[in-house]
Design a protein around this motif. Structure first.
Motif, PDB file in Angstrom:
ATOM      1  N   TYR A  23      30.122 184.529  63.467  1.00 11.50           N
ATOM      2  CA  TYR A  23      29.539 183.831  62.326  1.00 11.50           C
ATOM      3  C   TYR A  23      28.128 183.399  62.706  1.00 11.50           C
ATOM      4  CZ  TYR A  23      34.384 183.557  60.762  1.00 11.50           C
ATOM      5  OH  TYR A  23      35.654 183.858  60.363  1.00 11.50           O
ATOM      6  N   ALA A  24      27.270 183.243  61.692  1.00  9.91           N
ATOM      7  CA  ALA A  24      25.884 182.872  61.981  1.00  9.91           C
ATOM      8  C   ALA A  24      25.275 182.081  60.830  1.00  9.91           C
ATOM      9  CB  ALA A  24      25.057 184.133  62.237  1.00  9.91           C
ATOM     10  N   THR A  25      24.165 181.431  61.131  1.00  9.38           N
ATOM     11  CA  THR A  25      23.371 180.751  60.106  1.00  9.38           C
ATOM     12  C   THR A  25      21.908 180.698  60.542  1.00  9.38           C
ATOM     13  OG1 THR A  25      23.135 178.768  58.736  1.00  9.38           O
ATOM     14  CG2 THR A  25      23.697 178.430  61.038  1.00  9.38           C
ATOM     15  N   ARG A  26      21.053 180.578  59.554  1.00 10.95           N
ATOM     16  CA  ARG A  26      19.622 180.347  59.789  1.00 10.95           C
ATOM     17  C   ARG A  26      19.173 179.058  59.110  1.00 10.95           C
ATOM     18  NH1 ARG A  26      16.541 185.122  61.235  1.00 10.95           N
ATOM     19  NH2 ARG A  26      17.934 186.888  61.417  1.00 10.95           N
ATOM     20  N   THR A  27      20.144 178.319  58.588  1.00  9.95           N
ATOM     21  CA  THR A  27      19.806 177.100  57.843  1.00  9.95           C
ATOM     22  C   THR A  27      20.563 175.878  58.365  1.00  9.95           C
ATOM     23  OG1 THR A  27      21.497 177.614  56.195  1.00  9.95           O
ATOM     24  CG2 THR A  27      19.246 178.386  55.734  1.00  9.95           C
ATOM     25  N   GLY A  28      20.818 175.846  59.652  1.00  9.42           N
ATOM     26  CA  GLY A  28      21.485 174.681  60.226  1.00  9.42           C
ATOM     27  C   GLY A  28      20.600 173.447  60.140  1.00  9.42           C
ATOM     28  N   HIS A  29      21.235 172.289  60.005  1.00 10.73           N
ATOM     29  CA  HIS A  29      20.501 171.030  59.887  1.00 10.73           C
ATOM     30  C   HIS A  29      20.648 170.227  61.178  1.00 10.73           C
ATOM     31  CE1 HIS A  29      20.272 166.738  58.128  1.00 10.73           C
ATOM     32  NE2 HIS A  29      19.077 167.131  58.494  1.00 10.73           N
ATOM     33  N   ILE A  30      19.520 169.928  61.779  1.00 13.88           N
ATOM     34  CA  ILE A  30      19.496 169.089  62.966  1.00 13.88           C
ATOM     35  C   ILE A  30      18.568 167.913  62.679  1.00 13.88           C
ATOM     36  CG2 ILE A  30      18.871 168.931  65.408  1.00 13.88           C
ATOM     37  CD1 ILE A  30      19.653 171.852  65.682  1.00 13.88           C
ATOM     38  N   SER A  31      19.034 166.728  62.963  1.00 14.95           N
ATOM     39  CA  SER A  31      18.193 165.548  62.776  1.00 14.95           C
ATOM     40  C   SER A  31      18.268 164.696  64.028  1.00 14.95           C
ATOM     41  CB  SER A  31      18.653 164.735  61.560  1.00 14.95           C
ATOM     42  OG  SER A  31      19.963 164.250  61.748  1.00 14.95           O
ATOM     43  N   PHE A  32      17.235 163.891  64.212  1.00 16.88           N
ATOM     44  CA  PHE A  32      17.304 162.915  65.297  1.00 16.88           C
ATOM     45  C   PHE A  32      16.806 161.576  64.804  1.00 16.88           C
ATOM     46  CE2 PHE A  32      13.147 164.876  66.147  1.00 16.88           C
ATOM     47  CZ  PHE A  32      12.334 163.761  66.305  1.00 16.88           C
ATOM     48  N   HIS A  33      17.330 160.538  65.459  1.00 17.54           N
ATOM     49  CA  HIS A  33      17.073 159.176  65.018  1.00 17.54           C
ATOM     50  C   HIS A  33      16.768 158.298  66.230  1.00 17.54           C
ATOM     51  CE1 HIS A  33      19.032 160.336  61.204  1.00 17.54           C
ATOM     52  NE2 HIS A  33      19.737 161.099  62.017  1.00 17.54           N
ATOM     53  N   SER A  34      15.744 157.504  66.069  1.00 16.70           N
ATOM     54  CA  SER A  34      15.389 156.503  67.066  1.00 16.70           C
ATOM     55  C   SER A  34      15.281 155.186  66.316  1.00 16.70           C
ATOM     56  CB  SER A  34      14.046 156.863  67.716  1.00 16.70           C
ATOM     57  OG  SER A  34      13.533 155.760  68.432  1.00 16.70           O
ATOM     58  N   ASP A  35      16.072 154.211  66.732  1.00 15.84           N
ATOM     59  CA  ASP A  35      16.090 152.932  66.018  1.00 15.84           C
ATOM     60  C   ASP A  35      15.851 151.805  67.008  1.00 15.84           C
ATOM     61  OD1 ASP A  35      16.329 151.138  63.987  1.00 15.84           O
ATOM     62  OD2 ASP A  35      18.456 151.491  63.612  1.00 15.84           O
ATOM     63  N   THR A  36      14.723 151.131  66.853  1.00 13.91           N
ATOM     64  CA  THR A  36      14.417 149.966  67.676  1.00 13.91           C
ATOM     65  C   THR A  36      14.015 148.821  66.743  1.00 13.91           C
ATOM     66  OG1 THR A  36      12.039 150.375  67.886  1.00 13.91           O
ATOM     67  CG2 THR A  36      13.488 151.485  69.488  1.00 13.91           C
ATOM     68  N   PRO A  37      13.985 147.593  67.246  1.00 14.15           N
ATOM     69  CA  PRO A  37      13.521 146.489  66.395  1.00 14.15           C
ATOM     70  C   PRO A  37      12.079 146.698  65.909  1.00 14.15           C
ATOM     71  CG  PRO A  37      14.643 145.640  68.332  1.00 14.15           C
ATOM     72  CD  PRO A  37      14.500 147.118  68.515  1.00 14.15           C
ATOM     73  N   MET A  38      11.287 147.446  66.654  1.00  7.26           N
ATOM     74  CA  MET A  38       9.879 147.679  66.306  1.00  7.26           C
ATOM     75  C   MET A  38       9.708 148.765  65.239  1.00  7.26           C
ATOM     76  SD  MET A  38       8.176 145.604  68.274  1.00  7.26           S
ATOM     77  CE  MET A  38       6.518 146.249  68.365  1.00  7.26           C
ATOM     78  N   GLU A  39      10.550 149.824  65.299  1.00 11.22           N
ATOM     79  CA  GLU A  39      10.329 150.960  64.412  1.00 11.22           C
ATOM     80  C   GLU A  39      11.569 151.840  64.308  1.00 11.22           C
ATOM     81  OE1 GLU A  39       6.965 153.374  65.625  1.00 11.22           O
ATOM     82  OE2 GLU A  39       6.502 153.639  63.513  1.00 11.22           O
ATOM     83  N   LYS A  40      11.727 152.411  63.130  1.00 15.17           N
ATOM     84  CA  LYS A  40      12.802 153.378  62.910  1.00 15.17           C
ATOM     85  C   LYS A  40      12.143 154.745  62.709  1.00 15.17           C
ATOM     86  CE  LYS A  40      16.717 154.406  59.977  1.00 15.17           C
ATOM     87  NZ  LYS A  40      17.567 153.958  58.896  1.00 15.17           N
ATOM     88  N   ILE A  41      12.570 155.718  63.508  1.00 17.47           N
ATOM     89  CA  ILE A  41      11.993 157.060  63.426  1.00 17.47           C
ATOM     90  C   ILE A  41      13.126 158.040  63.141  1.00 17.47           C
ATOM     91  CG2 ILE A  41      10.736 158.869  64.653  1.00 17.47           C
ATOM     92  CD1 ILE A  41       9.608 156.573  66.454  1.00 17.47           C
ATOM     93  N   GLU A  42      12.880 158.940  62.184  1.00 14.43           N
ATOM     94  CA  GLU A  42      13.893 159.924  61.804  1.00 14.43           C
ATOM     95  C   GLU A  42      13.183 161.224  61.458  1.00 14.43           C
ATOM     96  OE1 GLU A  42      16.938 158.372  59.166  1.00 14.43           O
ATOM     97  OE2 GLU A  42      16.816 160.230  58.011  1.00 14.43           O
ATOM     98  N   ALA A  43      13.748 162.338  61.880  1.00 15.55           N
ATOM     99  CA  ALA A  43      13.169 163.644  61.551  1.00 15.55           C
ATOM    100  C   ALA A  43      14.291 164.639  61.273  1.00 15.55           C
ATOM    101  CB  ALA A  43      12.303 164.141  62.699  1.00 15.55           C
ATOM    102  N   HIS A  44      14.005 165.604  60.414  1.00 18.33           N
ATOM    103  CA  HIS A  44      15.004 166.591  60.008  1.00 18.33           C
ATOM    104  C   HIS A  44      14.439 168.005  60.122  1.00 18.33           C
ATOM    105  CE1 HIS A  44      17.691 163.547  58.233  1.00 18.33           C
ATOM    106  NE2 HIS A  44      16.554 162.898  58.015  1.00 18.33           N
ATOM    107  N   ASN A  45      15.313 168.928  60.499  1.00 22.43           N
ATOM    108  CA  ASN A  45      14.958 170.342  60.544  1.00 22.43           C
ATOM    109  C   ASN A  45      16.121 171.113  59.907  1.00 22.43           C
ATOM    110  OD1 ASN A  45      14.674 173.075  61.363  1.00 22.43           O
ATOM    111  ND2 ASN A  45      13.358 172.432  63.068  1.00 22.43           N
ATOM    112  N   HIS A  46      15.843 171.864  58.859  1.00 23.14           N
ATOM    113  CA  HIS A  46      16.887 172.608  58.136  1.00 23.14           C
ATOM    114  C   HIS A  46      16.820 174.110  58.419  1.00 23.14           C
ATOM    115  CE1 HIS A  46      18.256 169.226  55.628  1.00 23.14           C
ATOM    116  NE2 HIS A  46      17.002 168.822  55.725  1.00 23.14           N
ATOM    117  N   LYS A  47      16.184 174.484  59.530  1.00 24.68           N
ATOM    118  CA  LYS A  47      16.029 175.908  59.833  1.00 24.68           C
ATOM    119  C   LYS A  47      16.559 176.280  61.212  1.00 24.68           C
ATOM    120  CE  LYS A  47      12.120 176.384  56.746  1.00 24.68           C
ATOM    121  NZ  LYS A  47      10.703 176.598  56.608  1.00 24.68           N
ATOM    122  N   ALA A  48      17.575 175.574  61.667  1.00 24.88           N
ATOM    123  CA  ALA A  48      18.166 175.911  62.960  1.00 24.88           C
ATOM    124  C   ALA A  48      18.963 177.203  62.829  1.00 24.88           C
ATOM    125  CB  ALA A  48      19.075 174.783  63.438  1.00 24.88           C
ATOM    126  N   THR A  49      18.867 178.048  63.836  1.00 29.73           N
ATOM    127  CA  THR A  49      19.665 179.272  63.850  1.00 29.73           C
ATOM    128  C   THR A  49      20.831 179.087  64.807  1.00 29.73           C
ATOM    129  OG1 THR A  49      18.338 180.253  65.609  1.00 29.73           O
ATOM    130  CG2 THR A  49      17.676 180.733  63.345  1.00 29.73           C
TER     131      THR A  49
END
Length: 183
Positions: A23-49
């Motif tokens: 089985y395969a995909t070219r549209t996998g979703h990977i996200s990462f999150h960094s949460d601190t009292p100073m700042e919340k950072i989040e990013a998404h990628n919907h093109k993982a193979t």
């Protein structure tokens, strides 16, 4: 001659059966999150193979670092230029194995707890990773795999400047969701 034909037929049957379990995909979703009292950072990628072999449990994934999208363009620029150096290390890869499920389990609807274990290569550094997740057949016929794990930027030689060190979590949470379809 007959023996040779039987061997060839058996080999072709094995290869065909194996090919049907990939089985395969070219549209996998990977996200990462960094949460601190100073700042919340989040990013998404919907093109993982990804390619998954249900017979062996082997899985491989790749994601282009420049494909991560942030809420703020400046965060995306700093991520690519200063932290992961996307021009020098354009992609992250994972190669491993999923356990806790069989090819027969995946032929039935439902979700199963699984463990994935393998090597994550990020920023030119390869480290072992182990995570829990779920895997199962969706009503669409896709095999959905989900999971999350954490990484420490310092483990992958990603340097965070002292000026923003408190803005970025010591451990980054990475979430994965991929819907594999039959090859």
């Amino acid at each position: 001659m007959t023996r040779h034909l039987l061997y060839t037929a058996a080999l072709l049957a094995t290869l065909t059966a194996t090919a049907q379990e990939r089985y395969a995909t070219r549209t996998g979703h990977i996200s990462f999150h960094s949460d601190t009292p100073m700042e919340k950072i989040e990013a998404h990628n919907h093109k993982a193979t990804s390619v998954f072999d249900a017979t062996t449990g082997a899985i491989e994934m790749a994601v282009l670092m420049k494909g991560f999208e942030f809420e703020k363009a400046l965060m995306q620029e700093h991520f690519n230029e200063n932290y992961v150096e996307s021009d020098k290390f354009p992609k992250a890869t994972f190669k491993g194995k999923i356990t806790g499920i069989t090819a027969e389990d995946l032929k039935k609807p439902g979700s199963h707890a699984v463990t994935v274990e393998g090597d994550l290569t990020l920023h030119g550094v390869t480290k072992p990773v182990k995570a829990s997740g779920t895997m199962g057949m969706e009503p669409t016929g896709a095999i959905r795999a989900t999971g999350s794990f954490t990484v420490k930027p310092e483990d992958y030689n990603i340097t965070i400047p002292g000026m923003v060190r408190d803005n970025i979590a010591k451990e980054i949470v990475i979430k994965v969701q991929v819907d594999h379809t039959k090859m």
